[in-house]
Design a protein around this motif. Sequence first.
Motif, PDB file in Angstrom:
ATOM      1  N   GLN A  69       1.111   6.094  -1.737  1.00 38.56           N
ATOM      2  CA  GLN A  69       2.378   6.809  -1.547  1.00 38.56           C
ATOM      3  C   GLN A  69       3.117   6.273  -0.320  1.00 38.56           C
ATOM      4  OE1 GLN A  69       1.354  11.035  -1.541  1.00 38.56           O
ATOM      5  NE2 GLN A  69      -0.137  10.669  -3.160  1.00 38.56           N
ATOM      6  N   PRO A  70       3.802   5.138  -0.474  1.00 32.54           N
ATOM      7  CA  PRO A  70       4.538   4.555   0.658  1.00 32.54           C
ATOM      8  C   PRO A  70       5.733   5.410   1.038  1.00 32.54           C
ATOM      9  CG  PRO A  70       5.083   3.400  -1.357  1.00 32.54           C
ATOM     10  CD  PRO A  70       4.010   4.384  -1.720  1.00 32.54           C
ATOM     11  N   MET A  71       6.479   4.952   2.014  1.00 30.28           N
ATOM     12  CA  MET A  71       7.610   5.721   2.531  1.00 30.28           C
ATOM     13  C   MET A  71       8.869   5.585   1.672  1.00 30.28           C
ATOM     14  SD  MET A  71       6.464   7.372   5.107  1.00 30.28           S
ATOM     15  CE  MET A  71       7.992   7.939   5.842  1.00 30.28           C
ATOM     16  N   THR A  72       8.701   5.164   0.431  1.00 28.82           N
ATOM     17  CA  THR A  72       9.834   5.062  -0.494  1.00 28.82           C
ATOM     18  C   THR A  72      10.188   6.403  -1.111  1.00 28.82           C
ATOM     19  OG1 THR A  72       8.291   4.526  -2.264  1.00 28.82           O
ATOM     20  CG2 THR A  72       9.326   2.674  -1.114  1.00 28.82           C
ATOM     21  N   GLY A  73       9.241   7.355  -1.057  1.00 32.16           N
ATOM     22  CA  GLY A  73       9.462   8.637  -1.713  1.00 32.16           C
ATOM     23  C   GLY A  73       8.884   8.692  -3.105  1.00 32.16           C
ATOM     24  N   VAL A  74       8.378   7.572  -3.617  1.00 33.44           N
ATOM     25  CA  VAL A  74       7.702   7.532  -4.910  1.00 33.44           C
ATOM     26  C   VAL A  74       6.350   6.837  -4.728  1.00 33.44           C
ATOM     27  CG1 VAL A  74       9.815   7.545  -6.282  1.00 33.44           C
ATOM     28  CG2 VAL A  74       8.863   5.361  -5.526  1.00 33.44           C
ATOM     29  N   THR A  75       5.526   6.853  -5.759  1.00 31.21           N
ATOM     30  CA  THR A  75       4.221   6.206  -5.650  1.00 31.21           C
ATOM     31  C   THR A  75       4.332   4.720  -5.968  1.00 31.21           C
ATOM     32  OG1 THR A  75       3.678   6.702  -7.961  1.00 31.21           O
ATOM     33  CG2 THR A  75       3.023   8.321  -6.294  1.00 31.21           C
ATOM     34  N   ALA A  76       3.273   3.984  -5.638  1.00 36.37           N
ATOM     35  CA  ALA A  76       3.252   2.536  -5.873  1.00 36.37           C
ATOM     36  C   ALA A  76       1.893   2.136  -6.424  1.00 36.37           C
ATOM     37  CB  ALA A  76       3.543   1.784  -4.572  1.00 36.37           C
ATOM     38  N   GLU A  77       1.869   1.038  -7.156  1.00 34.56           N
ATOM     39  CA  GLU A  77       0.629   0.584  -7.776  1.00 34.56           C
ATOM     40  C   GLU A  77       0.696  -0.907  -8.094  1.00 34.56           C
ATOM     41  OE1 GLU A  77       1.271   2.123 -12.287  1.00 34.56           O
ATOM     42  OE2 GLU A  77       1.446   3.657 -10.709  1.00 34.56           O
ATOM     43  N   LYS A  78      -0.411  -1.607  -7.881  1.00 36.47           N
ATOM     44  CA  LYS A  78      -0.554  -3.009  -8.276  1.00 36.47           C
ATOM     45  C   LYS A  78      -1.802  -3.094  -9.150  1.00 36.47           C
ATOM     46  CE  LYS A  78      -2.529  -6.050  -5.627  1.00 36.47           C
ATOM     47  NZ  LYS A  78      -2.893  -7.039  -4.578  1.00 36.47           N
ATOM     48  N   HIS A  79      -1.675  -3.631 -10.367  1.00 33.16           N
ATOM     49  CA  HIS A  79      -2.764  -3.599 -11.336  1.00 33.16           C
ATOM     50  C   HIS A  79      -3.556  -4.915 -11.315  1.00 33.16           C
ATOM     51  CE1 HIS A  79      -1.069  -0.107 -13.921  1.00 33.16           C
ATOM     52  NE2 HIS A  79      -0.506  -0.100 -12.723  1.00 33.16           N
ATOM     53  N   ASP A  80      -4.877  -4.792 -11.228  1.00 35.46           N
ATOM     54  CA  ASP A  80      -5.789  -5.937 -11.309  1.00 35.46           C
ATOM     55  C   ASP A  80      -6.780  -5.686 -12.434  1.00 35.46           C
ATOM     56  OD1 ASP A  80      -5.159  -7.738  -8.972  1.00 35.46           O
ATOM     57  OD2 ASP A  80      -5.466  -5.862  -7.898  1.00 35.46           O
ATOM     58  N   SER A  81      -7.117  -6.724 -13.167  1.00 32.19           N
ATOM     59  CA  SER A  81      -8.083  -6.555 -14.265  1.00 32.19           C
ATOM     60  C   SER A  81      -9.507  -6.578 -13.721  1.00 32.19           C
ATOM     61  CB  SER A  81      -7.907  -7.659 -15.308  1.00 32.19           C
ATOM     62  OG  SER A  81      -8.366  -8.892 -14.797  1.00 32.19           O
ATOM     63  N   PHE A  82     -10.425  -6.075 -14.524  1.00 30.84           N
ATOM     64  CA  PHE A  82     -11.843  -6.076 -14.160  1.00 30.84           C
ATOM     65  C   PHE A  82     -12.505  -7.435 -14.413  1.00 30.84           C
ATOM     66  CE2 PHE A  82     -11.491  -1.414 -15.280  1.00 30.84           C
ATOM     67  CZ  PHE A  82     -11.675  -0.950 -13.991  1.00 30.84           C
ATOM     68  N   ILE A  83     -11.777  -8.366 -15.024  1.00 32.43           N
ATOM     69  CA  ILE A  83     -12.437  -9.594 -15.491  1.00 32.43           C
ATOM     70  C   ILE A  83     -12.857 -10.500 -14.326  1.00 32.43           C
ATOM     71  CG2 ILE A  83     -11.208  -9.555 -17.704  1.00 32.43           C
ATOM     72  CD1 ILE A  83      -9.498 -11.898 -16.659  1.00 32.43           C
ATOM     73  N   GLN A  84     -14.018 -11.106 -14.504  1.00 31.58           N
ATOM     74  CA  GLN A  84     -14.560 -12.114 -13.593  1.00 31.58           C
ATOM     75  C   GLN A  84     -15.138 -13.237 -14.448  1.00 31.58           C
ATOM     76  OE1 GLN A  84     -14.323 -12.089 -10.368  1.00 31.58           O
ATOM     77  NE2 GLN A  84     -13.697  -9.966  -9.976  1.00 31.58           N
TER      78      GLN A  84
END
Length: 695
Positions: A69-84
Motif C-alpha cells: 500500500q504505497p502513498m498513491t492511495g491505492v494498492t500495488a502489486e508485481k507478479h512473479d511466477s513460481f517457475i524455476q
Amino acid sequence: MTNVPQIFGSMVFNDKVMQERLPKTTYKGLKKTVENGEQLDISVANVVANAMKDWAVELGCTHYTHWFQPMTGVTAEKHDSFIQPGGDGVIMEFSGKELIKGEPDASSFPSGGIRATFEARGYTTWDPTSPAFVRDSTLYIPTAFCSYTGEVLDKKTPLLRSMEKLSQEAVKVLKLLGKDVKRVTTTVGPEQEYFLIDKEMYDKRPDLIYTGRTLFGAMAPKGQELEDHYFGSIKTRVAAYMRDLDEELWKLGVLAKTKHNEVAPSQHELAPIFSTSNIATDHNELTMELMKKVAERHGLVCLLHEKPFKGVNGSGKHNNWSISTDTGENLLDPGKAPEDNIQFQLFLAAIIKAVDEYQDLLRITVASAGNDHRLGANEAPPAIISMYLGDDLGALVESIINGTEYRSHAKLKMETGVDALPTFRKDNSDRNRTSPFAFTGNKFEFRALGSSLNIACPNYMLNTMVAEELSGFYEKLNGETDIYTAVKALVKETLTAHQRIIFNGDNYTDEWVEEAARRGLCNYKSLPDAMEHYIDKKNIDLFVKHGIVSEQEIHARYEIELEHYSKQLNIEALSMLEMAKRDITPAVITFINELAQTVSFKKQASPFMSCYAEESLLKSLSEELEAFVKKTDELEAAVKNAADYSGENLEHAKYFRNTVFALMEELRAVGDEMETEMPSKYWPYPSYGEILFGV
C-alpha cells in the motif's frame, strides 16, 4: 444456495490451513511471530513458503505477488511466477527469501523527495500478521514497503508500529490496575459507502473517467428529498451485484455483514464485522478493489469518489474503532455500572485527551480533494472535530468533573402500543449522525473518513495519540500506593481540562461553529488549510517519540499529500476545459444556430408570426454561452498560471483551492444552467436523471 461456512476463507492461507499443512514446530514458530511480535526465523519462512506455494498451486496459481500500500492511495502489486529451471523443463518453487522480501522500484512511487529517480531500489517485506490469499490465480502476500535506505514509503508500516506502541502502553497501564494482560489490539469495522451506475452512462462521461466525479451536471427533477431510497427495496440488478460481491469477499475471509441502500439515488453501503486494525485495512482495500471488479461483470461501474454528484449526498466511510485485550475484554465497554468502572473511565479519559490535543491530526488524516466536498455539507460531519458521548455517558463525565453523585440509568423498556409486537430494551443514548467522533456503546465511530480513503492513516494516528496519553498516565500513576484514588483524581483532572472537545448537540448549526470557535477548536475547511499543521512541532514530536515515522518521513508525507492534491485539482481543471471546449461549447453553438435559423425562417414566412419563445431562449443561451466561454478562458489562464507556484507545494495547493477550484465552480454554474435550457438530444452527456436512476 451458497454454502457460506464452506466457502468462507476458502481462498485464504488462514490458521486452519496452516495447522493442516505446516509441521507443528513451524506452526508454533509462526504463531509466536503473529501473536507476540517475535522475530521470524528463516527456517520457519522456508517451510511456510513451500506449504503456501503448494496450497496456492492446488488452487490454480502460477504466480505470486507482494501486495502493498504505497502513498498513491491505492494498492500495488508485481507478479512473479513460481517457475524455476529444472532438468529439461521447469519446476514450481517458492523460497522463504522470496516470501519475506521483494524488490519493487521505489523511485516510481511517491516518496516526498526521499528517493531520487536514479535511486530505484525498494523493498517489500512480508506481514505475517495478515494472511495470504489467492485471487485471480495469483497468490497475494500482504507486505510492508520501504526504501533501500529504510525509510517508510507505505501506509501500512506506521499502522503496524502504532498497534505495537498502543499495546505496550496499554499493557503497562492495565498491569497497574492489577490485570494480567500480555497484549492489547485495536479493532476496526469500516462501513463502506459507494455509488453504482450503468457502465454505458459512465463511458459517456469523460469527467467520471478522468476524475471519478461529475464536473458538470444539472440536478435531476428528483434527488433524495423524498428519502425513499434510504433502506429501500434493493433493485434486482443491484441485489445480484451485492450477492456476487458478498461471495467474493467471503471467499477471501472478509466478514461482509450488512448491505443496504444509502441516502442518495444509486448509493449503497457495505459494512463488515470488525477485525484487528491491520487486517481490517487489508480487507477494506480488498473490498474497494472487488467492488469495482464485480461491478464490471454486471455492466456497472462502482464509484468510490467522495462526491461524484453535486446536489446529493456524497460517500464516506465510518471507522468503528475499539481496544481489546488478549483475554477478550473490550476496554471501551462501560459495563453495567460505568460510574464504578475506573478502568473504563481511565481509557475514556485518555481518548478524550488525545482527541482534544491532536484534533488537528484527526482532521488532517481525513483531508482530501474529494472529502473537501463533503465535510460540513450537512451530509457528513463538519470539519470541526468534536466528540459525542451521549446523554448517559455525558452525564457521567459531568458528574466526575463536578464531583456530584451519579447512577447509570437502567435500559428502559420500549412499548410499541401493539400487543402482538414484542417489547425490547432501548439503548442508554441515541446516535448522533452529525458528530465526527461518536461513542456508540463499546467503540468510537470516526465518521469523517472519505469513501476512497485508506483507513491505515486515521487509525495509525488515532493509535499513536492514545498511546501517548496512556504513556503519560502511566508515568503519573506508577508508584502510587492507592491506585484507585489516584486514578479517580487523574480522570477528574483530565476530563476537566479537556471537556471542550465534548459536544452532544447538532454539529450542523451555525451556533455550533461559533461555539467551537469560542472553545478554541480547529476549523480547517480544506486540505491545504489542514495539512499546513501536519508538520507542527507537537505532531512531529508525537510520531518521532513513539517511533512511528521519522521527521524526514513526516515531511515526505506532507509533501506527497499536497502534491497529490494539486495534481488532482489540475486533472479536474484540464478535464473541465476539454469538456467545455470540445463538447459543450460546440453543442450549444449548434443549437443556437438552429434556433436562429428557425427565427429567421418564421419571420420570412410571416412578419406577424410570433418568435417570442425562440428569441427569448436564443437571447438567454447566447448570453450564457458568452459567459461560459469567458469563464473557460479564465480557468485556462489560471491553470497555466499555477506553474508559477510549482516550487512550493503548500502555496501551490492553496492556489489550486482558492483560485482554480473557485473558477471551476463558476464555470460549472453557467454550464449547468445551459444544460437545463438545452434539448437533451443536443447536450453531449447523459444527465443526472439518466445516470442516477438508470440502474
